[in-house]
Design a protein around this motif. Structure first.
Motif, PDB file in Angstrom:
ATOM      1  N   PHE A 272       0.859  -1.175   0.000  1.00 56.33           N
ATOM      2  CA  PHE A 272       0.000   0.000   0.000  1.00 56.33           C
ATOM      3  C   PHE A 272       0.900   1.231   0.000  1.00 56.33           C
ATOM      4  O   PHE A 272       1.743   1.377   0.884  1.00 56.33           O
ATOM      5  CB  PHE A 272      -0.903  -0.003   1.241  1.00 56.33           C
ATOM      6  CG  PHE A 272      -1.950  -1.088   1.221  1.00 56.33           C
ATOM      7  CD1 PHE A 272      -3.225  -0.815   0.770  1.00 56.33           C
ATOM      8  CD2 PHE A 272      -1.652  -2.374   1.650  1.00 56.33           C
ATOM      9  CE1 PHE A 272      -4.203  -1.808   0.746  1.00 56.33           C
ATOM     10  CE2 PHE A 272      -2.618  -3.372   1.631  1.00 56.33           C
ATOM     11  CZ  PHE A 272      -3.898  -3.089   1.181  1.00 56.33           C
TER      12      PHE A 272
ATOM     13  N   LEU B 197      -2.191   0.664  -4.662  1.00 50.32           N
ATOM     14  CA  LEU B 197      -2.094  -0.680  -4.114  1.00 50.32           C
ATOM     15  C   LEU B 197      -1.407  -1.528  -5.167  1.00 50.32           C
ATOM     16  O   LEU B 197      -1.923  -1.696  -6.271  1.00 50.32           O
ATOM     17  CB  LEU B 197      -3.487  -1.241  -3.795  1.00 50.32           C
ATOM     18  CG  LEU B 197      -3.572  -2.726  -3.424  1.00 50.32           C
ATOM     19  CD1 LEU B 197      -2.667  -3.075  -2.257  1.00 50.32           C
ATOM     20  CD2 LEU B 197      -5.012  -3.116  -3.143  1.00 50.32           C
TER      21      LEU B 197
ATOM     22  N   PRO C 289     -11.692  -0.383   1.003  1.00 57.67           N
ATOM     23  CA  PRO C 289     -10.635  -0.453   2.011  1.00 57.67           C
ATOM     24  C   PRO C 289     -11.231  -0.453   3.425  1.00 57.67           C
ATOM     25  O   PRO C 289     -11.928   0.478   3.802  1.00 57.67           O
ATOM     26  CB  PRO C 289      -9.818   0.817   1.752  1.00 57.67           C
ATOM     27  CG  PRO C 289     -10.784   1.778   1.149  1.00 57.67           C
ATOM     28  CD  PRO C 289     -11.844   0.950   0.463  1.00 57.67           C
TER      29      PRO C 289
ATOM     30  N   CYS D 218      -8.667  -5.262   2.527  1.00 60.24           N
ATOM     31  CA  CYS D 218      -8.984  -4.418   1.390  1.00 60.24           C
ATOM     32  C   CYS D 218      -9.494  -5.331   0.286  1.00 60.24           C
ATOM     33  O   CYS D 218      -8.836  -6.306  -0.072  1.00 60.24           O
ATOM     34  CB  CYS D 218      -7.744  -3.652   0.925  1.00 60.24           C
ATOM     35  SG  CYS D 218      -8.083  -2.474  -0.387  1.00 60.24           S
TER      36      CYS D 218
ATOM     37  N   ALA E  30      -5.063  -6.346   4.790  1.00 61.13           N
ATOM     38  CA  ALA E  30      -4.447  -5.029   4.881  1.00 61.13           C
ATOM     39  C   ALA E  30      -3.767  -4.775   6.227  1.00 61.13           C
ATOM     40  O   ALA E  30      -2.746  -4.097   6.285  1.00 61.13           O
ATOM     41  CB  ALA E  30      -5.491  -3.945   4.622  1.00 61.13           C
TER      42      ALA E  30
ATOM     43  N   ARG F  17      -6.120   4.505   4.047  1.00 64.31           N
ATOM     44  CA  ARG F  17      -7.566   4.545   3.864  1.00 64.31           C
ATOM     45  C   ARG F  17      -8.064   5.977   3.748  1.00 64.31           C
ATOM     46  O   ARG F  17      -8.940   6.269   2.931  1.00 64.31           O
ATOM     47  CB  ARG F  17      -8.261   3.832   5.021  1.00 64.31           C
ATOM     48  CG  ARG F  17      -8.104   2.319   4.963  1.00 64.31           C
ATOM     49  CD  ARG F  17      -8.756   1.613   6.143  1.00 64.31           C
ATOM     50  NE  ARG F  17     -10.169   1.943   6.224  1.00 64.31           N
ATOM     51  CZ  ARG F  17     -10.788   2.218   7.373  1.00 64.31           C
ATOM     52  NH1 ARG F  17     -10.143   2.206   8.516  1.00 64.31           N
ATOM     53  NH2 ARG F  17     -12.068   2.500   7.371  1.00 64.31           N
TER      54      ARG F  17
ATOM     55  N   ARG G 103     -13.464   3.898  -5.063  1.00 60.99           N
ATOM     56  CA  ARG G 103     -13.762   3.375  -3.740  1.00 60.99           C
ATOM     57  C   ARG G 103     -15.273   3.308  -3.529  1.00 60.99           C
ATOM     58  O   ARG G 103     -15.992   4.248  -3.841  1.00 60.99           O
ATOM     59  CB  ARG G 103     -13.143   4.290  -2.685  1.00 60.99           C
ATOM     60  CG  ARG G 103     -13.374   3.838  -1.269  1.00 60.99           C
ATOM     61  CD  ARG G 103     -12.746   4.761  -0.278  1.00 60.99           C
ATOM     62  NE  ARG G 103     -13.507   5.811   0.321  1.00 60.99           N
ATOM     63  CZ  ARG G 103     -14.715   5.783   0.842  1.00 60.99           C
ATOM     64  NH1 ARG G 103     -15.432   4.695   0.767  1.00 60.99           N
ATOM     65  NH2 ARG G 103     -15.261   6.815   1.420  1.00 60.99           N
TER      66      ARG G 103
END
Length: 129
Positions: A10, A18, A49, A54, A68, A86, A125
């Motif tokens: 990350f 990512l 996330p 994730c 994650a 995040r 997202r």
């Protein structure tokens, strides 16, 4: 499909990233060729996330789950935290997801985005309640 945390990285930033190695979705993600840095959207994919995991979800049965909480998070100053990553993803509305044959030792963005060996793109997202 669960991806072991040592096969992910990350990366914090204005638009976080990512990086995945040996991901089972590599062949399903589109090849990335963005030598100018303008990463294309990864249509049909979404990112969720969470604090401990994730999820990168794709069309049909395609997707990958990353642990994650156990994966490394880096930023320009060294190690970061998953909470920081995040927050970056929330501000950016997603993250750049790149699937690679192996994780790089040095983040060479021109190579990663221009070599044609990376697959992925910007993944939006999903809202998390």
């Amino acid at each position: 499909m669960l991806l072991s945390p040592e096969k992910s990285l990350f990366v914090r930033g204005t638009v976080p990233a990512l990086l995945l190695s040996e991901a089972p979705v590599h062949g399903v993600l589109p090849p990335v060729v963005a030598p100018d840095g303008a990463v294309p959207w990864c249509k049909g994919w979404s990112l969720m996330p969470l604090a401990t995991m994730c999820v990168v979800d794709g069309p049909g049965e395609s997707g990958v789950l990353v642990q994650a909480a156990l994966a490394p998070v880096v930023d320009g100053t060294g190690l970061g935290t998953m909470a920081d990553w995040r927050a970056d993803a929330e501000r950016a509305g997603g993250a750049v997801v790149l699937s690679l044959a192996r994780l790089p030792e040095v983040l060479d963005w021109p190579y990663l985005l221009g070599s044609g060996t990376s697959h992925g793109g910007f993944v939006p997202r999903l809202p998390v309640g």
